[in-house]
Design an enzyme around this catalytic site. Structure first.
Site, short mmCIF file in Angstrom:
data_model
loop_
_atom_site.label_atom_id
_atom_site.label_comp_id
_atom_site.label_asym_id
_atom_site.label_seq_id
_atom_site.Cartn_x
_atom_site.Cartn_y
_atom_site.Cartn_z
N LYS B 80 39.58 41.05 52.72
CA LYS B 80 38.89 42.15 52.58
C LYS B 80 38.50 43.26 53.58
CE LYS B 80 36.70 43.74 48.69
NZ LYS B 80 35.14 43.27 47.09
N SER B 160 36.70 44.98 43.19
CA SER B 160 36.75 45.48 44.26
C SER B 160 38.00 45.01 44.88
CB SER B 160 35.18 45.59 44.93
OG SER B 160 34.82 44.79 45.10
N SER B 184 34.48 40.75 41.62
CA SER B 184 35.11 41.94 42.05
C SER B 184 36.47 40.59 43.05
CB SER B 184 34.21 42.26 42.93
OG SER B 184 34.08 43.88 42.77
#
Lengths: 484, 494
Positions: B80, B160, B184
């Site tokens: 990420k 997210s 997330s």
């Protein structure tokens, strides 16, 4: 000793509180491992944490905590076993995180006290509200380029202790005494070098005025004053400004001001309305700081002898006056110097020499105690020569100057210069006889009851012996011979 | 082996195949690099690092040959783009960090590389991890590899960690890292039909992860299977002196926990999670989940978590409050984007931050600034902190009686890109089931458990007491084994 201001409408009293920022003496910064030293090329002492790079986190430097606790204990203050670091949020280019990590509602040190030793020998007590730890900001350099501001982050993240006093101070002199005493304590502890010129100790001064003993007035805060002298000056001009304002029918507004020493005025920096909303909240990157009571106790046990204790001991042990004792303990080096000199000797004599000749010499030469050309052992040797009658006080001062110039010990100077005092009564008697023979008029005056004329005879004898005759012996022999 | 077969492998299979020398780390890396390139349409990766993957694979092959293989030797991962990676651009999907290349490595990724994993690239996310749809990324939305039956409109992957979840679901990487502040990791895992595990707060170091809300942020794995999540977590976690909130305790062998006996354990079913107007498909799946766990030997018990209804409002006070302060460092002074043009300092700040942050980030900074302001602090921030404590107490009390808690992961399946965009509240509701565990700092895992009427994946969430990820993993494996969920559809290889 309250210093009142005589206004047009009557007397006014100053009410003063000080917030001192003291840079913690530590090898590393408060929340990063970066080196912590004055100077250095710009931006050479900056870690990723200090520059607030993305994802960087603060980690408490345990040594800085210990220094704060030691300072708190020396201020006879309450140590809070739980304290919290908060974020104080505001934007400025020399504040990389966009917030300063500080302590707001739960500081590490609570209420304490500083005892001031005033020149007249009285004591004044000034309450300490709190001591908390916080990060220093970097520096904005506005003078490097015409249209740009440069930022140096070397100071960013350095540990500061903010020491807040109660509004217990009533005069510029007391403010100076407070700062001097606080600096003395910090230096004894080694928790801050107290160097105001380098900015490692700075003061914010809160000043208000009121009718003596009346209700508190509105205060103004004078930010970042960087010498004790300026603190005194700033208080004088700010208090005068407030009195004049009120007496003209105006009102003091709470605001932050700056002192301009060149112009001798304070100027408004920002009003209360313009003051920041710092949006304090507990820093979620740091857990509450928990201290162990036993650890605090062990820190307390390890504290050095502090100025107040030392002063009491000097008064008791050496018979010094309160004022002399406080002068001698103000700096740790001076106190140590004095104690070496006084060891096994008359304490008062030692104190007189240190505070008289030695301070005078250092003052003239602009030297610190550590660079004294005459060391404590050598000064002690000189005092011994007075005690055993080898030197008169007058001669000793001459020897002292020579010691300072040559670096030689007292005994060597005495030998080389032949400055030994004449105590042999035969030699003195011979000189006395000559002087009496040469001054029949004066002898007659003395016999007629004019005691003052004795000084004339003494002067002559001393002159003839090059000042080496023991003055007491000369006096005694003169009186005897003149009465014959 | 064919490339598709290699990208279809789980981390456990890849590890075992590498050790058995069925294929090389290089072949494995090349297969995934090919998939990553072919899958660019999903916009799952912001930065591709094929050279690094190949260099890592070379070292992995050398170590495997030398018999020195480490726990994740040669496993290709997506990272990420919230984790700082030394020498590789790190953007947090924000314009304000465009062009920023950190000279340091986050602890979690350092741990992964030290275990032999190789980096394929940096995955897309909601800007600064703020969002539940991955539509707030400055670099465009990520597409969910899943489609509704008979409807080819692109769907959100959740957020997210949307890029990570989509990349794992589409078999572009063997596994990925995510971060979870209010859901997330778990919510995008549910939307993409993969496993997402948020460990206990403090289990993984936050050092080097771009901060959103410090008291909530926690890194975790997104993987194809529960076993993979266990393997990856073991190599992400660990105490780190550089993060004061990381916890000094042994990292267990989470993989070994998969075979833990479950008989006699109790699963709590919180009645407050049965919200009004709940999608009947979600409710039905939840009931199925209860049944599967009962089959596995657990006893289902209804429990109360009375402060659940306050979790979302509390979260949307505390997380923005922390974010408003955490994001203050992005000021254009030292790194990242700075607005062009003259003006004074204040104008520079305003222009830089106005241009650099997207609408959702700006919204949260404003909310956070507001709730911390003088006069509002007590009513919002302080009160929210108190309620947060009550929520944590609810869980502590519940875990006196049960070992794990089962709920749905999200109130619905993936929605179309563009839906819910004009209604932040409805967007925020996506996190209604995941936020409570975040506030309490508890571990949670989302396991793909079935599909809705449109054929879209749905997830079930398990939560466990602090630092008892092992029991949670064991229960998650029991659901996984019984759900028979087939995730291959998303990889186009069904």
């Amino acid at each position: 000793m309250t210093a009142l201001i005589q206004g047009a409408t009557g007397d006014w009293e100053m009410v003063i509180g000080l917030e001192v920022h003291a840079q913690v003496t530590s090898a590393a910064k408060l929340f990063s491992g970066a080196a912590n030293a004055f100077g250095g090329e710009p931006n050479t002492r900056v870690s990723l944490v200090d520059a607030a790079m993305p994802g960087m986190l603060p980690v408490i430097n345990g040594y800085c905590i210990e220094q704060a606790v030691r300072t708190g204990l020396a201020l006879k203050a309450k140590i809070n076993l739980t304290s919290v670091f908060d974020r104080k949020n505001y934007f400025y280019p020399d504040l990389p995180q966009g917030y300063q990590i500080s302590q707001f509602t739960q500081p590490i040190v609570g209420t304490g006290e500083v005892v001031l030793d005033m020149e007249d020998g009285t004591e004044r007590r000034v309450g300490i509200t709190r001591l908390h730890l916080e990060q220093d900001a970097g520096k904005s350099l506005h003078d490097q380029a015409p249209k740009l501001t440069y930022v140096d982050l070397n100071r960013s993240g350095v540990a500061l202790m903010e020491i807040v006093s109660e509004p217990d101070i009533r005069s510029p002199e007391e403010a100076a005494a407070y700062l001097t005493k606080l600096r003395s304590i910090l230096r004894y502890l080694g928790t801050c070098d107290g160097n105001m010129e380098e900015g490692s100790m700075r003061a914010d001064v809160n000043v208000s005025v009121r009718r003596p003993g009346g209700a508190l007035g509105t205060r103004c805060e004078i930010k970042n004053v960087n010498s004790i002298r300026f603190v005194q000056q700033a208080i004088v001009v700010e208090a005068a400004r407030q009195v004049a304002l009120i007496e003209d029918g105006g009102k003091v507004v709470q605001e932050t001001r700056l002192f301009d020493p060149e112009a001798g005025v304070t100027r408004v920096m920002r009003s209360k309305e313009e003051s920041h909303d710092y949006r304090y909240f507990p820093d979620p990157d740091l857990l509450p700081l928990e201290l162990d009571a036993d650890w605090v106790a062990s820190i307390k046990a390890g504290l050095p002898e502090l100025p107040d204790e030392k002063r009491a001991r000097f008064m008791d042990g050496y018979g010094l006056s309160p004022y002399d004792a406080s002068v001698l303990v103000a700096e740790r080096e001076t106190a140590e110097f004095f104690e070496t000199v006084a060891q096994g000797r008359d304490g008062k004599v030692a104190a007189n020499w240190v505070m008289g000749e030695l301070f005078g010499l250092l003052n003239r030469q602009g030297r610190a105690m550590a660079d004294s050309p005459v060391g404590p052992v050598e000064l002690g040797g000189l005092i011994d020569l007075i005690a055993d009658g080898t030197l008169s006080n007058r001669l000793a001062k001459e020897v002292f100057e020579e010691m300072a110039a040559s670096g030689k010990p007292a005994a060597a100077v005495v030998e080389e210069k032949g400055l030994r005092q004449i105590t042999d009564s035969g030699a003195i008697e011979a000189e006395v006889d000559k002087v009496i023979a040469a001054g029949p008029d004066q002898v007659a005056q003395f016999k007629a009851g004019n005691e003052k004329v004795l000084g004339w005879f003494v002067g002559r004898v001393m002159q003839a012996t090059g000042g080496k005759a023991n003055p007491a012996a000369v006096n005694e022999i003169l009186r005897k011979k003149l009465s014959e | 082996m064919a490339a598709a077969a290699l990208t279809g492998l789980t981390i456990a299979e890849a590890r075992d195949g590498l050790l058995a020398k069925d294929f090389s780390a290089r072949e494995l890396a090349e297969a995934h690099i090919g998939a990553m390139e072919a899958g660019r349409g999903l916009n799952a990766f912001l930065t591709e690092t094929p050279e690094r993957a190949l260099a890592g694979a070379q070292e992995a092959d050398r170590r495997i040959a030398a018999g020195e293989a480490r726990g994740l030797e040669g496993v290709p991962l997506g990272i990420k783009d919230l984790f700082c990676t030394e020498g590789v651009a790190t953007t947090a999907a924000s314009r304000i960090l465009q062009g920023f290349t950190p000279p340091y490595e986050s602890t979690v990724t350092r741990n992964l590389w030290d275990a032999g994993a190789v980096m394929l690239g940096k995955t897309n996310l909601d800007e600064f991890a703020m969002g539940s749809s991955n539509t707030t990324s400055h670099f465009g939305p990520v597409e969910n590899p899943w489609r509704r039956k008979g409807d080819n409109r692109p769907l959100v992957p959740g957020g997210s960690s949307g890029g990570s979840a989509a990349a794992v679901a589409a078999h572009l990487c063997a596994g990925a890292t995510g971060t979870d502040t209010g859901g997330s990791i778990r919510q995008p895992a549910a939307f993409c039909g993969v496993v997402g595990l948020k460990p206990t707060y403090g289990r993984c170091s936050r050092y080097g992860i771009v901060a959103f809300a410090s008291s909530l942020d926690q890194a975790g794995p997104i993987t194809k299977t529960v076993r993979d999540a266990a393997i990856l977590l073991r190599h992400m976690a660990g105490f780190d002196a550089r993060d004061s909130t990381s916890v000094e305790r042994e990292v267990p062998d989470f993989e070994a926990a998969l075979s833990r006996p479950l008989k006699g354990l109790r699963v709590g079913i919180p009645k407050e999670y049965r919200v009004d107007g709940m999608d009947p498909e979600i409710d039905a799946l939840w009931q199925k989940g209860i049944g599967w766990l009962e089959e596995a030997g657990l006893e289902a018990v209804e429990i109360g978590l009375p402060h659940t209804q306050y979790a979302l409002p509390v979260y949307y006070i505390l997380a923005p409050a922390e974010a408003s302060s955490n994001l203050a460092r992005y000021d254009g002074v030292r790194y990242g984007h700075r607005a062009e043009g003259g003006g004074d300092l204040l104008e520079m700040y305003e222009a830089t931050r106005g241009e650099g942050f997207g609408a959702e980030v700006r919204r949260r900074i404003m909310i956070g600034t507001y709730v911390l302001s003088a006069g509002y602090y007590d009513a919002y921030y302080l009160k929210a902190q108190k309620v947060r404590t009550l929520i944590a107490r609810d869980f502590a009390a519940a875990f006196e009686a049960v070992d794990v808690i089962l709920t749905p992961t999200a109130p619905g399946a993936a929605f179309a890109i563009g839906e819910k965009e004009d209604d932040p509240i409805s967007m925020y509701l996506n996190d209604v089931f995941t936020v409570p565990a975040s506030l309490a700092g508890l571990p949670g895992i989302s396991v793909p458990a079935g599909t809705d009427g449109d054929g879209l994946p749905l997830g079930l969430q398990l939560m466990a007491p602090s630092f008892d990820e092992e029991t949670m993993i064991a229960a998650a494996a029991a659901i996984e084994a019984r759900a028979g969920f087939d995730g291959a559809a998303a990889a186009g290889g069904a």
